[in-house]
Design a protein around this motif. Structure first.
Motif, PDB file in Angstrom:
ATOM      1  N   PHE A 268       0.823  -1.209   0.000  1.00 31.90           N
ATOM      2  CA  PHE A 268       0.000   0.000   0.000  1.00 31.90           C
ATOM      3  C   PHE A 268       0.858   1.261   0.000  1.00 31.90           C
ATOM      4  CE2 PHE A 268      -3.314  -2.922   1.666  1.00 31.90           C
ATOM      5  CZ  PHE A 268      -4.295  -2.640   0.729  1.00 31.90           C
ATOM      6  N   GLY A 269       1.973   1.223   0.704  1.00 32.48           N
ATOM      7  CA  GLY A 269       2.845   2.383   0.742  1.00 32.48           C
ATOM      8  C   GLY A 269       3.412   2.736  -0.613  1.00 32.48           C
ATOM      9  N   ARG A 270       3.837   1.725  -1.382  1.00 31.99           N
ATOM     10  CA  ARG A 270       4.398   1.984  -2.708  1.00 31.99           C
ATOM     11  C   ARG A 270       3.323   2.442  -3.694  1.00 31.99           C
ATOM     12  NH1 ARG A 270       9.102   3.276  -1.080  1.00 31.99           N
ATOM     13  NH2 ARG A 270      10.396   1.545  -0.342  1.00 31.99           N
ATOM     14  N   ILE A 271       2.118   1.923  -3.554  1.00 30.96           N
ATOM     15  CA  ILE A 271       1.024   2.413  -4.399  1.00 30.96           C
ATOM     16  C   ILE A 271       0.769   3.887  -4.112  1.00 30.96           C
ATOM     17  CG2 ILE A 271      -1.435   2.211  -4.912  1.00 30.96           C
ATOM     18  CD1 ILE A 271       0.237  -0.042  -6.088  1.00 30.96           C
ATOM     19  N   ALA A 272       0.827   4.258  -2.834  1.00 30.21           N
ATOM     20  CA  ALA A 272       0.636   5.664  -2.465  1.00 30.21           C
ATOM     21  C   ALA A 272       1.762   6.529  -3.036  1.00 30.21           C
ATOM     22  CB  ALA A 272       0.578   5.804  -0.945  1.00 30.21           C
ATOM     23  N   ASN A 273       3.002   6.000  -3.052  1.00 30.12           N
ATOM     24  CA  ASN A 273       4.111   6.738  -3.665  1.00 30.12           C
ATOM     25  C   ASN A 273       3.824   7.020  -5.136  1.00 30.12           C
ATOM     26  OD1 ASN A 273       6.590   4.858  -1.792  1.00 30.12           O
ATOM     27  ND2 ASN A 273       5.771   6.880  -1.359  1.00 30.12           N
ATOM     28  N   PHE A 274       3.246   6.034  -5.828  1.00 32.48           N
ATOM     29  CA  PHE A 274       2.915   6.210  -7.243  1.00 32.48           C
ATOM     30  C   PHE A 274       1.835   7.269  -7.411  1.00 32.48           C
ATOM     31  CE2 PHE A 274       0.419   5.159 -11.041  1.00 32.48           C
ATOM     32  CZ  PHE A 274       1.418   5.195 -12.007  1.00 32.48           C
ATOM     33  N   ILE A 275       0.800   7.200  -6.587  1.00 30.42           N
ATOM     34  CA  ILE A 275      -0.284   8.181  -6.671  1.00 30.42           C
ATOM     35  C   ILE A 275       0.250   9.587  -6.443  1.00 30.42           C
ATOM     36  CG2 ILE A 275      -2.384   9.001  -5.514  1.00 30.42           C
ATOM     37  CD1 ILE A 275      -3.111   6.070  -5.019  1.00 30.42           C
TER      38      ILE A 275
ATOM     39  N   GLU B 200       5.851  10.459  -6.617  1.00 26.67           N
ATOM     40  CA  GLU B 200       7.150  10.623  -5.970  1.00 26.67           C
ATOM     41  C   GLU B 200       7.954   9.324  -6.050  1.00 26.67           C
ATOM     42  OE1 GLU B 200       5.913  11.603  -2.037  1.00 26.67           O
ATOM     43  OE2 GLU B 200       5.183   9.583  -1.589  1.00 26.67           O
ATOM     44  N   LEU B 201       9.248   9.433  -5.790  1.00 29.65           N
ATOM     45  CA  LEU B 201      10.142   8.272  -5.811  1.00 29.65           C
ATOM     46  C   LEU B 201      10.057   7.521  -7.134  1.00 29.65           C
ATOM     47  CD1 LEU B 201       9.552   6.885  -2.194  1.00 29.65           C
ATOM     48  CD2 LEU B 201      11.089   8.701  -2.946  1.00 29.65           C
ATOM     49  N   TYR B 202       9.953   8.280  -8.221  1.00 32.39           N
ATOM     50  CA  TYR B 202       9.823   7.672  -9.546  1.00 32.39           C
ATOM     51  C   TYR B 202      11.172   7.122 -10.021  1.00 32.39           C
ATOM     52  CZ  TYR B 202      10.993  12.600 -10.226  1.00 32.39           C
ATOM     53  OH  TYR B 202      11.539  13.846 -10.121  1.00 32.39           O
TER      54      TYR B 202
ATOM     55  N   VAL C 207       5.454   9.477 -17.790  1.00 34.14           N
ATOM     56  CA  VAL C 207       5.928  10.856 -17.622  1.00 34.14           C
ATOM     57  C   VAL C 207       5.321  11.393 -16.329  1.00 34.14           C
ATOM     58  CG1 VAL C 207       5.983  13.180 -18.584  1.00 34.14           C
ATOM     59  CG2 VAL C 207       6.136  11.204 -20.112  1.00 34.14           C
ATOM     60  N   PHE C 208       6.157  11.505 -15.300  1.00 31.53           N
ATOM     61  CA  PHE C 208       5.680  11.974 -14.002  1.00 31.53           C
ATOM     62  C   PHE C 208       5.701  13.505 -13.954  1.00 31.53           C
ATOM     63  CE2 PHE C 208       7.013   7.654 -13.104  1.00 31.53           C
ATOM     64  CZ  PHE C 208       6.014   7.206 -12.255  1.00 31.53           C
ATOM     65  N   PRO C 209       4.749  14.113 -13.275  1.00 34.73           N
ATOM     66  CA  PRO C 209       4.652  15.572 -13.230  1.00 34.73           C
ATOM     67  C   PRO C 209       5.938  16.261 -12.782  1.00 34.73           C
ATOM     68  CG  PRO C 209       2.679  14.587 -12.293  1.00 34.73           C
ATOM     69  CD  PRO C 209       3.640  13.466 -12.540  1.00 34.73           C
ATOM     70  N   GLY C 210       6.624  15.676 -11.809  1.00 35.63           N
ATOM     71  CA  GLY C 210       7.837  16.314 -11.309  1.00 35.63           C
ATOM     72  C   GLY C 210       9.110  15.730 -11.870  1.00 35.63           C
ATOM     73  N   GLY C 211       8.992  14.862 -12.854  1.00 38.40           N
ATOM     74  CA  GLY C 211      10.169  14.169 -13.368  1.00 38.40           C
ATOM     75  C   GLY C 211      10.657  14.641 -14.718  1.00 38.40           C
ATOM     76  N   GLY C 212      10.211  15.801 -15.166  1.00 35.77           N
ATOM     77  CA  GLY C 212      10.654  16.300 -16.453  1.00 35.77           C
ATOM     78  C   GLY C 212       9.883  15.682 -17.607  1.00 35.77           C
ATOM     79  N   PRO C 213      10.318  15.955 -18.852  1.00 36.73           N
ATOM     80  CA  PRO C 213       9.572  15.500 -20.032  1.00 36.73           C
ATOM     81  C   PRO C 213       9.803  14.053 -20.430  1.00 36.73           C
ATOM     82  CG  PRO C 213      11.482  16.750 -20.720  1.00 36.73           C
ATOM     83  CD  PRO C 213      11.460  16.816 -19.224  1.00 36.73           C
TER      84      PRO C 213
END
Length: 275
Positions: free
Chosen positions: A141-148, A151-153, A164-170
């Protein structure tokens, strides 16, 4: 042209009632603790120790919660950003701003198990085996929450399932949070379940050891796909902080499992023709 999946825009706040906002990450912790507690209650029937009653686990939930929260936060402070928090001690307890370490949380729970077993006069490894068995539930559950939370991509990739994560660039990146949910959560839980069904609870310490080794191995593998923390980067030999912290878990886990099996064999009754 590199193919990539769009990141699902899920609001990190799951429930909001007036000024009260409950995040998915908090719900993940709650779900892991509650489900782990409920499974432990059912597992008391399989434990070789009659001292591990349902009341024991009702009482231990509070200890486990403290171990996870205090250990997880202090682990992050000491392992991942000690200089920042030394300069800004007031931010140490601002957990709502993010920053929890599994390795710290694990150490916190280990201390809680040791102190609780000592205080109640309970068999240490019989208790730790049941806690270790349910730990992958919380990890999942913790890792699913990280994905939501986005973060920690992972590191940039050209695989078809890159996100393409919002905070991870293009660039598309490995959804390493889901890799960890699978390895540290689902696969590890299935492995421990198979061991439980094969009678490993009768060998105190084996389940605990395999959990430590299994998590350590899964995290070591996942870190090859996960983007290192920006303020830490790669360390000795190109390893990440997560890998350096996981190596002792792998070694200690295997050592505990082997030691427990040898203890079991040494205490087994000698057959008639060997007397």
């Amino acid at each position: 042209m590199m193919f990539a999946l769009a990141f699902p825009q899920i609001d990190p706040i799951a429930i909001e009632i007036g000024p009260i906002a409950i995040r998915w990450y908090a719900l993940a912790y709650i779900a892991g603790l509650i489900l782990g507690w409920r499974v432990c209650l059912r597992m008391t029937k399989l434990s070789p120790s009659k001292a591990l009653t349902t009341q024991v686990f009702d009482d231990f939930v509070f200890w486990a919660t403290l171990g996870v929260l205090l250990g997880g936060r202090l682990g992050y402070v000491l392992f991942y950003n000690p200089i920042f928090f030394f300069e800004n001690p007031g931010k140490i307890f601002m957990v709502w701003q993010g920053g929890m370490s599994f390795h710290g949380g694990m150490l916190g729970v280990v201390m809680a198990i040791i102190l609780f077993a000592w205080k109640r006069g309970l068999p240490l490894f019989a208790l730790s085996d049941l806690i270790a068995f349910v730990a992958p539930i919380g990890l999942f559950f913790g890792r699913i929450a990280n994905f939501i939370n986005g973060e920690l991509y992972g590191r940039p990739t050209d695989v078809a399932w890159g996100v393409v994560f919002p905070g991870g660039g293009p660039l598309p990146r490995h959804p390493s949070q889901l890799y960890e949910a699978g390895m540290e959560g689902l696969i590890l839980f299935i492995l421990l379940l198979l061991l439980v069904r094969s009678g490993s609870l009768a060998k105190p310490g084996v389940i605990s050891g395999i959990f430590l080794a299994g998590y350590g191995l899964g995290r070591l593998i996942a870190e090859f796909f996960r983007e290192p923390d920006a303020h830490i980067g790669f360390l000795v030999g190109g390893l990440t902080m997560g890998q350096i912290l996981s190596l002792p878990m792998l070694v200690c886990g295997l050592g505990l499992a082997v030691w427990s099996l040898r203890q079991q064999r040494a205490s087994a009754p000698t057959s008639a023709h060997e007397r």
